[in-house]
Design a protein around this motif. Structure first.
Motif, short mmCIF file in Angstrom:
data_model
loop_
_atom_site.label_atom_id
_atom_site.label_comp_id
_atom_site.label_asym_id
_atom_site.label_seq_id
_atom_site.Cartn_x
_atom_site.Cartn_y
_atom_site.Cartn_z
N GLY A 35 6.35 3.20 -4.79
CA GLY A 35 7.13 1.97 -4.79
C GLY A 35 6.35 0.78 -5.30
O GLY A 35 5.45 0.91 -6.13
N VAL A 36 6.71 -0.38 -4.74
CA VAL A 36 6.20 -1.67 -5.21
C VAL A 36 5.34 -2.31 -4.12
O VAL A 36 5.77 -2.44 -2.97
N TYR A 37 4.14 -2.72 -4.49
CA TYR A 37 3.19 -3.38 -3.61
C TYR A 37 3.16 -4.88 -3.94
O TYR A 37 3.26 -5.26 -5.11
N ASP A 38 3.02 -5.71 -2.93
CA ASP A 38 3.01 -7.17 -3.08
C ASP A 38 4.33 -7.65 -3.68
O ASP A 38 4.37 -8.51 -4.56
N LEU A 39 5.38 -7.09 -3.16
CA LEU A 39 6.74 -7.31 -3.64
C LEU A 39 7.15 -8.78 -3.69
O LEU A 39 7.82 -9.21 -4.62
N LEU A 40 6.73 -9.56 -2.70
CA LEU A 40 7.20 -10.94 -2.57
C LEU A 40 6.18 -11.99 -3.03
O LEU A 40 6.31 -13.16 -2.70
N ASP A 41 5.14 -11.56 -3.76
CA ASP A 41 4.10 -12.50 -4.18
C ASP A 41 3.78 -12.29 -5.65
O ASP A 41 4.52 -11.63 -6.37
N ASN A 42 2.63 -12.77 -6.08
CA ASN A 42 2.31 -12.81 -7.51
C ASN A 42 1.39 -11.70 -8.00
O ASN A 42 0.99 -11.73 -9.16
N GLU A 43 1.02 -10.74 -7.17
CA GLU A 43 0.15 -9.65 -7.61
C GLU A 43 0.87 -8.31 -7.48
O GLU A 43 0.29 -7.31 -7.09
N THR A 44 2.13 -8.29 -7.86
CA THR A 44 2.97 -7.10 -7.75
C THR A 44 2.41 -5.97 -8.61
O THR A 44 2.03 -6.17 -9.76
N THR A 45 2.38 -4.77 -8.03
CA THR A 45 1.88 -3.59 -8.73
C THR A 45 2.50 -2.34 -8.10
O THR A 45 3.23 -2.43 -7.11
N ALA A 46 2.18 -1.19 -8.65
CA ALA A 46 2.68 0.08 -8.12
C ALA A 46 1.86 0.52 -6.91
O ALA A 46 0.67 0.22 -6.81
N GLU A 47 2.52 1.23 -6.02
CA GLU A 47 1.86 1.77 -4.83
C GLU A 47 2.31 3.21 -4.62
O GLU A 47 3.46 3.56 -4.86
N VAL A 48 1.38 4.04 -4.16
CA VAL A 48 1.70 5.40 -3.72
C VAL A 48 1.16 5.58 -2.31
O VAL A 48 0.20 4.90 -1.90
N ARG A 49 1.78 6.49 -1.59
CA ARG A 49 1.42 6.67 -0.19
C ARG A 49 1.60 8.13 0.20
O ARG A 49 2.52 8.79 -0.25
N VAL A 50 0.72 8.61 1.07
CA VAL A 50 0.86 9.93 1.69
C VAL A 50 0.59 9.77 3.18
O VAL A 50 -0.33 9.06 3.58
N GLU A 51 1.45 10.39 4.00
CA GLU A 51 1.30 10.31 5.46
C GLU A 51 1.50 11.69 6.07
O GLU A 51 2.27 12.50 5.55
N TYR A 52 0.81 11.90 7.18
CA TYR A 52 1.09 13.05 8.03
C TYR A 52 1.69 12.48 9.31
O TYR A 52 1.06 11.65 9.99
N ARG A 53 2.91 12.89 9.62
CA ARG A 53 3.59 12.44 10.83
C ARG A 53 3.63 13.61 11.80
O ARG A 53 4.16 14.68 11.50
N PHE A 54 3.08 13.40 12.97
CA PHE A 54 2.95 14.47 13.95
C PHE A 54 4.32 14.91 14.48
O PHE A 54 5.30 14.19 14.39
N SER A 55 4.34 16.11 15.06
CA SER A 55 5.58 16.69 15.58
C SER A 55 5.93 16.13 16.96
O SER A 55 5.15 15.41 17.58
N GLU A 56 7.10 16.52 17.42
CA GLU A 56 7.60 16.17 18.75
C GLU A 56 6.58 16.54 19.83
O GLU A 56 6.44 15.84 20.82
N ASP A 57 5.86 17.63 19.63
CA ASP A 57 4.88 18.11 20.62
C ASP A 57 3.72 17.13 20.83
O ASP A 57 3.00 17.24 21.82
N HIS A 58 3.50 16.23 19.91
CA HIS A 58 2.37 15.30 19.97
C HIS A 58 2.78 13.86 20.27
O HIS A 58 2.00 12.94 20.06
N LYS A 59 3.99 13.68 20.74
CA LYS A 59 4.47 12.32 21.04
C LYS A 59 3.61 11.66 22.11
O LYS A 59 3.10 12.31 23.00
N LEU A 60 3.48 10.36 21.98
CA LEU A 60 2.84 9.52 22.98
C LEU A 60 3.97 8.73 23.63
O LEU A 60 4.40 7.72 23.10
N TRP A 61 4.50 9.28 24.70
CA TRP A 61 5.70 8.77 25.39
C TRP A 61 6.85 8.86 24.42
O TRP A 61 7.28 9.94 24.06
N LEU A 62 7.41 7.76 23.91
CA LEU A 62 8.49 7.81 22.93
C LEU A 62 7.97 7.73 21.49
O LEU A 62 8.74 7.86 20.55
N PHE A 63 6.69 7.52 21.32
CA PHE A 63 6.13 7.19 20.02
C PHE A 63 5.54 8.41 19.32
O PHE A 63 4.84 9.21 19.92
N THR A 64 5.82 8.50 18.03
CA THR A 64 5.27 9.57 17.20
C THR A 64 4.08 9.03 16.42
O THR A 64 4.24 8.08 15.64
#
Length: 170
Positions: A35-64
């Motif tokens: 997507g787009v980085y610095d969307l609302l300012d003057n240094e707009t550029t491309a962004e890429v991201r990778v995430e690992y989101r843990f499963s239900e088994d690893h929840k911290l109360w309601l939080f993943t």
């Protein structure tokens, strides 16, 4: 930003009051985004991201919990870890308010003033039958005034999340 925080706090309050009715048996995810980085300012550029989101088994109360890495076309990088909460609207739509903290390097890109940066945002995704998700995410990154310089930045990303157990399956 204050208005966003008020909305996020209100959403978290609804989740806490609702308890387990908003929970689902969700797998771990590998999430990829562009997507787009610095969307609302003057240094707009491309962004890429990778995430690992843990499963239900690893929840911290309601939080993943999740961990991730972001990079921009200008060489900025951000490694982070955080938590999110899935709020389901029916079987298909998922709203995920989330918060993270991490280390930022500006490369040849925008100087955010401090290596420690905080990220807050929302993701709205469509959940497919196989549990994969396609959504839009909006985030604000700021050092929360850890430094005199605190310009902050916003990102808008298209994210695809695939159940982790399907990443390497035939």
């Amino acid at each position: 930003m204050r208005k966003f925080l008020k909305v996020a706090v209100a959403a978290m309050s609804v989740i806490v009051a609702s308890g387990s009715s908003l929970r689902a048996e969700e797998p771990a995810f590998l999430s990829l985004g562009a997507g787009v980085y610095d969307l609302l300012d003057n240094e707009t550029t491309a962004e890429v991201r990778v995430e690992y989101r843990f499963s239900e088994d690893h929840k911290l109360w309601l939080f993943t919990p999740f961990v991730g890495l972001m990079a921009t076309a200008e060489g900025a990088t951000y490694g982070y870890g955080g938590i999110g909460v899935d709020i389901f609207f029916g079987k298909r739509w998922v709203l995920t308010p989330n918060f993270a903290v991490g280390l930022y390097g500006n490369g040849d890109g925008k100087d955010l003033g401090h290596p420690v940066e905080f990220r807050s945002g929302l993701e709205l995704a469509y959940r497919f039958e196989d549990y994969s998700r396609l959504g839009l995410t909006f985030h604000h990154i700021s050092n929360a005034s850890l430094d005199d310089q605190n310009p902050g930045t916003e990102s808008l990303m298209l994210m695809y999340s695939i159940p982790f157990d399907k990443v390497f399956s035939n």
